[in-house]
Design a protein around this motif. Structure first.
Motif, short mmCIF file in Angstrom:
data_model
loop_
_atom_site.label_atom_id
_atom_site.label_comp_id
_atom_site.label_asym_id
_atom_site.label_seq_id
_atom_site.Cartn_x
_atom_site.Cartn_y
_atom_site.Cartn_z
N ILE A 1 0.85 -1.19 0.00
CA ILE A 1 0.00 0.00 0.00
C ILE A 1 0.88 1.24 0.00
O ILE A 1 1.81 1.36 0.81
CB ILE A 1 -0.93 0.03 1.23
N LEU A 2 0.58 2.17 -0.89
CA LEU A 2 1.25 3.47 -0.91
C LEU A 2 0.27 4.54 -0.49
O LEU A 2 -0.84 4.60 -1.01
CB LEU A 2 1.77 3.77 -2.33
N ILE A 3 0.68 5.37 0.45
CA ILE A 3 -0.13 6.50 0.89
C ILE A 3 0.59 7.78 0.47
O ILE A 3 1.73 8.02 0.85
CB ILE A 3 -0.36 6.47 2.41
N VAL A 4 -0.10 8.58 -0.33
CA VAL A 4 0.46 9.83 -0.82
C VAL A 4 -0.21 10.97 -0.05
O VAL A 4 -1.39 11.26 -0.24
CB VAL A 4 0.23 10.00 -2.34
N GLY A 5 0.53 11.61 0.83
CA GLY A 5 -0.02 12.64 1.69
C GLY A 5 -0.22 12.09 3.08
O GLY A 5 -1.26 11.50 3.38
N LEU A 6 0.78 12.27 3.94
CA LEU A 6 0.79 11.63 5.25
C LEU A 6 0.32 12.60 6.32
O LEU A 6 1.06 12.94 7.25
CB LEU A 6 2.20 11.11 5.55
N TYR B 1 -4.65 5.99 8.39
CA TYR B 1 -4.74 4.83 7.49
C TYR B 1 -3.47 4.00 7.60
O TYR B 1 -3.52 2.75 7.68
CB TYR B 1 -4.89 5.31 6.05
N ALA B 2 -2.31 4.66 7.57
CA ALA B 2 -1.04 3.94 7.63
C ALA B 2 -0.93 3.13 8.92
O ALA B 2 -0.51 1.96 8.89
CB ALA B 2 0.11 4.94 7.51
N ARG B 3 -1.28 3.73 10.04
CA ARG B 3 -1.23 3.02 11.31
C ARG B 3 -2.07 1.75 11.26
O ARG B 3 -1.62 0.66 11.67
CB ARG B 3 -1.73 3.91 12.44
N ALA B 4 -3.29 1.90 10.79
CA ALA B 4 -4.21 0.76 10.77
C ALA B 4 -3.71 -0.33 9.83
O ALA B 4 -3.70 -1.52 10.18
CB ALA B 4 -5.60 1.22 10.36
N LEU B 5 -3.29 0.05 8.63
CA LEU B 5 -2.90 -0.94 7.64
C LEU B 5 -1.60 -1.65 8.02
O LEU B 5 -1.46 -2.86 7.82
CB LEU B 5 -2.77 -0.27 6.27
N THR C 1 4.03 2.09 2.45
CA THR C 1 5.00 3.11 2.05
C THR C 1 4.27 4.44 1.96
O THR C 1 3.08 4.48 1.63
CB THR C 1 5.62 2.76 0.69
N ALA C 2 4.98 5.53 2.24
CA ALA C 2 4.35 6.85 2.18
C ALA C 2 5.22 7.83 1.41
O ALA C 2 6.45 7.73 1.43
CB ALA C 2 4.08 7.38 3.58
N ILE C 3 4.54 8.76 0.77
CA ILE C 3 5.20 9.91 0.15
C ILE C 3 4.58 11.16 0.75
O ILE C 3 3.35 11.28 0.79
CB ILE C 3 5.02 9.92 -1.38
N ASP C 4 5.41 12.05 1.20
CA ASP C 4 4.92 13.32 1.76
C ASP C 4 5.98 14.39 1.51
O ASP C 4 7.18 14.09 1.51
CB ASP C 4 4.64 13.19 3.26
N LYS C 5 5.54 15.61 1.30
CA LYS C 5 6.50 16.68 1.01
C LYS C 5 7.31 17.09 2.23
O LYS C 5 8.35 17.73 2.10
CB LYS C 5 5.76 17.90 0.45
N ARG C 6 6.82 16.70 3.42
CA ARG C 6 7.54 17.06 4.66
C ARG C 6 8.46 15.92 5.09
O ARG C 6 8.00 14.83 5.42
CB ARG C 6 6.57 17.37 5.79
N GLN C 7 9.75 16.18 5.13
CA GLN C 7 10.69 15.17 5.63
C GLN C 7 10.39 14.84 7.09
O GLN C 7 10.54 13.68 7.51
CB GLN C 7 12.13 15.68 5.48
N ALA C 8 9.96 15.84 7.85
CA ALA C 8 9.65 15.60 9.26
C ALA C 8 8.52 14.60 9.42
O ALA C 8 8.53 13.79 10.36
CB ALA C 8 9.29 16.92 9.94
N HIS D 1 7.13 3.65 13.68
CA HIS D 1 6.69 2.40 13.06
C HIS D 1 5.26 2.50 12.49
O HIS D 1 4.50 1.53 12.53
CB HIS D 1 6.77 1.24 14.06
N ILE D 2 4.94 3.67 11.94
CA ILE D 2 3.65 3.88 11.29
C ILE D 2 3.71 3.41 9.84
O ILE D 2 2.71 2.98 9.28
CB ILE D 2 3.27 5.37 11.38
N ILE D 3 4.90 3.50 9.24
CA ILE D 3 5.11 3.05 7.86
C ILE D 3 6.37 2.18 7.81
O ILE D 3 7.20 2.20 8.74
CB ILE D 3 5.26 4.24 6.89
N ASP D 4 6.50 1.45 6.71
CA ASP D 4 7.70 0.64 6.50
C ASP D 4 8.78 1.42 5.76
O ASP D 4 9.97 1.26 6.04
CB ASP D 4 7.35 -0.62 5.71
N ASP D 5 8.35 2.23 4.80
CA ASP D 5 9.28 3.04 4.00
C ASP D 5 8.61 4.37 3.69
O ASP D 5 7.38 4.48 3.71
CB ASP D 5 9.61 2.34 2.67
N GLY D 6 9.44 5.37 3.36
CA GLY D 6 8.87 6.67 3.02
C GLY D 6 9.87 7.56 2.31
O GLY D 6 11.08 7.35 2.40
#
Length: 288
Positions: A9-14, A21-25, A33-40, A49-54
């Protein structure tokens, strides 16, 4: 695609919802995996441990490995993302969103999207007056409503797939509305209520009111703590239904004012009884 544990699962906008959603999944065993414009945001999600990769970059390998993509972006950014990066998507990938308006984006995205992927819109009716993955909590989905927003371009398989997402996330009621029905409903239930809360908070500049207030004012104005960038965009994109319900509210409020001004107590009490009766529809049953 079915909701099976080895799905990627990829989440765009964390943000708050994307993070929840990421926590639950991830808790359910999916590779997230997540993509977000904020490195923080990426750093926080990895450390907790909310995502595996980002990543803050939209990388073809990352997008292309996802079986499903969930978009937590503002409407205009969402459309721009699809226009720019849809070529990275895996054939057969399923796409959905959490966006608060539908008619202005769903048809455009489905029109521009490749034929070998499918986008079916959804709206989780859950949230808080805080923002960001730092405040995410998948507990907000339990007992909440989940709306599937298909069009004639969507398949029965996609509707079942999206219903499966709502169920595994813990939503208690899953409904199906057209984009137009959704926007009409959201103009009243969500956008009008935010307008009322904002108006209440801007009626007085007395900074000492917090010293005297009770729970009723806090409850009514909780959502006045508002993301001005996101909500102004949502209001403008759904202005026709919103303006319709703002006019209806103004008429109702004026009628109530006139009853008080003119001393029409019985009419005032009848209005209150009607309010109490209709509010009862929203009361959640007590659980043992």
């Amino acid at each position: 695609m079915e909701w099976i544990s080895h799905s990627r699962i990829l989440i765009v906008g964390l943000g708050l919802i994307g993070g929840s959603y990421a926590r639950a999944l991830k808790r359910l065993g999916y590779h997230v995996t997540a993509i977000d414009k904020r490195q923080a945001a990426i750093d926080y999600a990895l450390e907790n441990h909310i995502i595996d990769d980002g990543s803050v970059e939209v990388e073809q390998a990352v997008v292309g490995s996802a079986d499903a993509v969930i978009f937590g972006l503002y409407p205009r950014v969402f459309k721009d993302w699809i226009a720019r990066y849809q070529g990275y998507l895996k054939p057969g990938a399923m796409l959905t969103d959490v966006t608060g308006v539908k008619s202005c984006i769903v048809y455009d995205i489905q029109e521009m999207l490749r034929d070998d992927v499918e986008f079916i819109a959804s709206h989780p009716m859950a949230g808080r007056e805080v923002y960001g993955v730092e405040n995410s909590d998948d507990g907000i989905f339990r007992g909440a409503n989940f709306i599937i927003v298909p069009t004639e371009k969507n398949t029965a398989q996609a509707i079942r797939w999206l219903g499966g997402l709502g169920r595994i996330l813990g939503f208690s009621r899953i409904s199906v509305l057209s984009p137009e029905e959704h926007d009409e409903m959201i103009g009243y239930l969500s956008q009008l209520t935010h307008c009322i809360a904002v108006s209440l908070m801007t009626c007085s500049d007395n900074e000492h009111l917090v010293d005297y207030t009770g729970d009723s004012f806090r409850d009514l104005t909780r959502i006045a703590n508002i993301n001005d960038l996101m909500w102004s965009e949502l209001f403008m994109l759904n202005r026709e239904p919103l303006l319709k319900y703002m006019d209806i509210f103004l008429d109702e409020f004026s009628a109530l004012r006139d009853m008080i001004r003119d001393g029409r107590v019985e009419e005032l009490r009848e209005k209150m009884r009607l309010s109490t009766k209709r509010r009862a529809y929203f009361n959640k049953p007590k659980t043992n």
